[in-house]
Motif scaffolding. Structure first.
Motif, PDB file in Angstrom:
ATOM      1  N   ASP A 136      46.150  23.996  77.687  1.00 37.07           N
ATOM      2  CA  ASP A 136      46.511  23.836  76.282  1.00 37.07           C
ATOM      3  C   ASP A 136      45.894  24.944  75.434  1.00 37.07           C
ATOM      4  O   ASP A 136      46.509  25.426  74.478  1.00 37.07           O
ATOM      5  N   PHE A 137      44.678  25.349  75.760  1.00 39.80           N
ATOM      6  CA  PHE A 137      44.070  26.463  75.038  1.00 39.80           C
ATOM      7  C   PHE A 137      44.895  27.726  75.226  1.00 39.80           C
ATOM      8  O   PHE A 137      45.174  28.458  74.274  1.00 39.80           O
ATOM      9  N   ILE A 138      45.310  27.956  76.470  1.00 41.72           N
ATOM     10  CA  ILE A 138      46.125  29.148  76.757  1.00 41.72           C
ATOM     11  C   ILE A 138      47.428  29.078  75.961  1.00 41.72           C
ATOM     12  O   ILE A 138      47.835  30.034  75.314  1.00 41.72           O
ATOM     13  N   GLY A 139      48.063  27.890  76.003  1.00 40.09           N
ATOM     14  CA  GLY A 139      49.300  27.709  75.248  1.00 40.09           C
ATOM     15  C   GLY A 139      49.068  27.863  73.753  1.00 40.09           C
ATOM     16  O   GLY A 139      49.876  28.457  73.041  1.00 40.09           O
ATOM     17  N   GLY A 140      47.952  27.329  73.275  1.00 38.16           N
ATOM     18  CA  GLY A 140      47.640  27.368  71.848  1.00 38.16           C
ATOM     19  C   GLY A 140      47.495  28.785  71.334  1.00 38.16           C
ATOM     20  O   GLY A 140      47.936  29.107  70.228  1.00 38.16           O
ATOM     21  N   PHE A 141      46.911  29.638  72.135  1.00 35.45           N
ATOM     22  CA  PHE A 141      46.745  31.023  71.706  1.00 35.45           C
ATOM     23  C   PHE A 141      48.069  31.756  71.658  1.00 35.45           C
ATOM     24  O   PHE A 141      48.183  32.801  71.057  1.00 35.45           O
ATOM     25  N   LYS A 142      49.082  31.198  72.316  1.00 33.41           N
ATOM     26  CA  LYS A 142      50.398  31.838  72.293  1.00 33.41           C
ATOM     27  C   LYS A 142      51.339  31.123  71.310  1.00 33.41           C
ATOM     28  O   LYS A 142      52.548  31.286  71.379  1.00 33.41           O
ATOM     29  N   GLU A 143      50.773  30.322  70.404  1.00 31.66           N
ATOM     30  CA  GLU A 143      51.571  29.559  69.446  1.00 31.66           C
ATOM     31  C   GLU A 143      52.446  30.493  68.619  1.00 31.66           C
ATOM     32  O   GLU A 143      51.966  31.484  68.063  1.00 31.66           O
TER      33      GLU A 143
END
Lengths: 313, 369
Positions: free
Chosen positions: A239-246
């Motif tokens: 989720d952190f990885i995904g969040g940084f690609k928001e």
């Protein structure tokens, strides 16, 4: 092992995948590295025959950009807010789902639906829900007319409507909408993973806890969460990885302007910054992409380090 | 604490509604377990012994009947309020906790007036660990322990809260043969030392016989016989119990009683005064045979297995329901090599069972043997 005599066959079978990977994954990565370290690189210029010198000017430029700090700040804030909230909510929902027997399948499906729905489409629905027609400034004869369901609900409880996303809305209100949307969007996958984890926990641990008179809270904190920790670590890291690609979620609600009308780019993110630069300044976009990669890399390392200490496998 | 079961019944509803037919796991079980005894619930898989154990623990609700601990009716009491210690078949140790944390866990659950200060908890945890001899391993994780050590931790965790009743579900089934012998002595010792009423479930008759004060033999949810291991072995109430207890197993023959005499095949092998003429099953314990050249029961000799102290004679007989007739004879007796072997029988090692319900038919044993 494939016999070496026939290994060429194996290579032929693998060739389509390898070729596609080389063209669309490996080469772009190498090319990004190359472009990032060529001063002021632009594809148009390069096609026109211009040559660029090696240097770290692109990185400097990115870091000096005022917009970049906004993007980085927005991205960080969204990550820090949404990851814990969505993880805790997903955990609670998964535990509740696991506890009920009737309609479990149906509810599981319902909770999973957002995952298979296009995020732009969901964003537009959210935009409609939080919408407000009219003015929030409320001059003497002005009527405030709300259209979004959220403001209708607020009005029903006697609260003032909030200008969530329209022109003149506050940064805080925008963020609330974004957090609600991203959390809601992140839930299905996490619930799925955590529910799977819960169902694989041996029921005897709970029987043993029951015989020993363990309170429900202690069962949750001392047994369920530790036994679920590998799955929790997994969803937090991804989720952190995904969040940084928001990016697309903001486009979904605010459009490509990345902000409410009258204040574009206010909610821009790292990926948004890269896209903006991509049109004419490929060198700068590449540098920003590498910086984003570096940040994700470091954050993931920290995540892994923490989870290694806290996780039981 | 004595444990009393009154008409205990458990019915599982059928999984498949169309197929119908509920499963009666335990049927009308009435028994009082005396205080401080070690009881073995014994039976083949699916006989309801584990279900009985789980009903006593409170993890499963009985469909009917009552359970008393001492004079208190605990039937409606939740598992956590019964004060039982339960050791699961695969131990159910919390894998993320150390041995010490596992043993402390039940104590840390205590609330209100029962709450213990930290040092008392630790003291009791070490006491329990010492009792099962794992106090050296307190900082290890369960995954770093052998099966036998895990078993001990599980027992320590069950004992640490000083339960009124200790329940063990197949406690030895996950251990290798050598460890099993050792651990069953250990369980006996711990039970003796603590004096806690202990009920354990097993499908291994040898295990049950060797350490239990009383054994309960069950089959398909129905209690077959309750008694001291030796009594049950010597005096089985039906063919099932006779067959279930004893290694090597009891030899079963088709036979008939005519005029007060028991016939196997054409040979009258035993006087059975007081039994009406009828066809019967005959069970003969392996040690019930006496080598006797003039004996009435003649079998075809297959082989003689020397076991040191005894010899085991393997033979066949046309009326035998077992593939072979196996007798155990003192090694002092020389078995003559030949095509056949003849026996006379020890009357108290011969059991008759009715053809219809397989229940025991008693006959008067003449004292002259």
């Amino acid at each position: 092992m494939v016999e070496s005599k026939h290994s060429w066959k194996a290579w032929i079978y693998l060739a389509p995948a390898i070729v596609l990977l080389l063209i669309f994954t490996v080469w772009p990565i190498i090319n990004t590295l190359r472009m990032a370290f060529l001063e002021g690189y632009s594809t148009m210029g390069a096609v026109g025959g211009a040559t660029y010198e090696f240097g770290i000017g692109n990185f400097k430029q990115v870091l000096e950009y005022k917009d970049f700090l906004t993007c980085l700040g927005n991205t960080m804030l969204l990550c820090v807010l949404t990851v814990p909230i969505s993880t805790i909510l997903a955990l609670l929902i998964a535990v509740c789902l696991n506890a009920i027997k009737p309609l479990q399948r149906l509810l599981q499906t319902i909770f999973f639906l957002p995952y298979v729905t296009n995020s732009i489409a969901i964003g537009m629905v959210f935009a409609a829900m939080f919408n407000m027609v009219g003015s929030a400034f409320g001059g003497e004869n002005e009527l405030i007319i709300t259209a979004g369901i959220i403001n209708n609900v607020l009005g029903f409880f006697g609260m003032d409507p909030v200008n969530w996303i329209n022109a003149g809305s506050s940064y805080g209100a925008n963020m609330v909408v974004m957090v609600v949307y991203i959390v809601w969007n992140a839930l299905p996958f996490k619930i799925l993973i955590l529910l799977g984890g819960l169902q694989s926990i041996n029921k005897q641990y709970y029987d043993a806890a029951k015989v020993d008179g363990t309170s429900r809270r202690r069962v949750f904190t001392r047994i369920t969460v530790p036994l679920l920790s590998p799955m929790l670590a997994y969803v937090v890291i991804t989720d952190f990885i995904g969040g940084f690609k928001e990016y697309s979620s903001i486009v979904g609600i605010f459009g490509e302007d990345m902000g409410p009308t009258g204040d574009p780019r206010r909610l821009n993110t790292m990926v948004g910054f890269i896209y903006d630069a991509l049109a004419n300044h490929q060198g700068r976009a590449s540098a920003a992409a590498l910086i984003l990669f570096g940040i994700i890399f470091v954050v993931t390392l920290i995540n892994l380090y923490v989870s290694k200490k806290k996780t039981h496998y | 604490m004595k444990v009393e079961l009154q008409n205990l019944t458990k019915i599982f509803p059928s999984r498949n509604k169309k197929a119908g037919g509920e499963v009666v796991a335990v049927n009308d079980f009435t028994f009082t377990i005396p205080d401080g005894k070690l009881i073995g619930l014994l039976g083949p898989s699916g006989c309801g012994k584990s279900t009985t154990l789980y009903m006593i623990s409170g993890l499963q609700k009985p469909s009917g009947g009552k359970i008393f601990f001492g004079d208190d009716d605990v039937t409606e009491l939740a598992a956590e309020d019964r004060g039982v210690g339960l050791v699961f078949q695969n131990y159910a140790l919390y894998p993320h906790m150390t041995v010490k944390q596992n043993i402390l866990f039940p104590l840390q659950n205590l609330k209100g007036a029962d709450k213990l200060p930290k040092d008392v908890m630790l003291e009791r945890a070490y006491e329990a660990a010492k009792l099962v001899q794992i106090d050296e391993l307190m900082d290890r994780k369960p995954s770093e322990l052998s099966g036998g050590q895990q078993q001990r931790v599980a027992i320590a965790r069950a004992l640490v809260k000083m339960p009124k009743v200790l329940l063990l579900d197949e406690p030895l089934s996950n251990l290798d043969a050598r460890l099993r012998l050792q651990t069953r002595e250990e369980i006996r010792r711990i039970q003796k030392e603590t004096g806690i009423t202990t009920i354990f479930v097993t499908h291994d008759q040898e295990e049950a016989m060797s350490i239990s004060d009383l054994i309960v033999v069950m089959k398909l949810g129905v209690v077959q016989q309750i008694g001291k291991p030796q009594d049950v072995y010597d005096n089985p109430t039906n063919l099932f119990v006779a067959k279930f207890l004893g290694t090597p197993p009891v030899n079963v023959f088709e036979g008939s009683v005519k005029g007060g005499k028991l016939y196997i095949g054409d040979a009258a092998v035993l006087e059975t005064p007081g039994v009406d003429d009828q066809d019967v099953f005959v069970g003969i314990r392996p040690e019930g045979f006496i080598l006797d050249n003039n004996g009435p029961l003649t079998c075809k000799l297959n082989s003689v297995e020397v076991m040191g102290r005894d010899v085991s004679v393997v033979s066949t007989h046309s009326a035998s329901l077992n593939p072979v007739v196996r007798s155990i004879i003192d090694a002092d007796n020389q078995v003559a090599a030949g095509a056949t072997v003849s026996y006379s029988l020890k009357p108290h090692k011969v059991f008759l069972f009715g053809k219809a319900d397989e229940s025991r038919i008693y006959f008067g044993v003449k004292s002259d043997g």
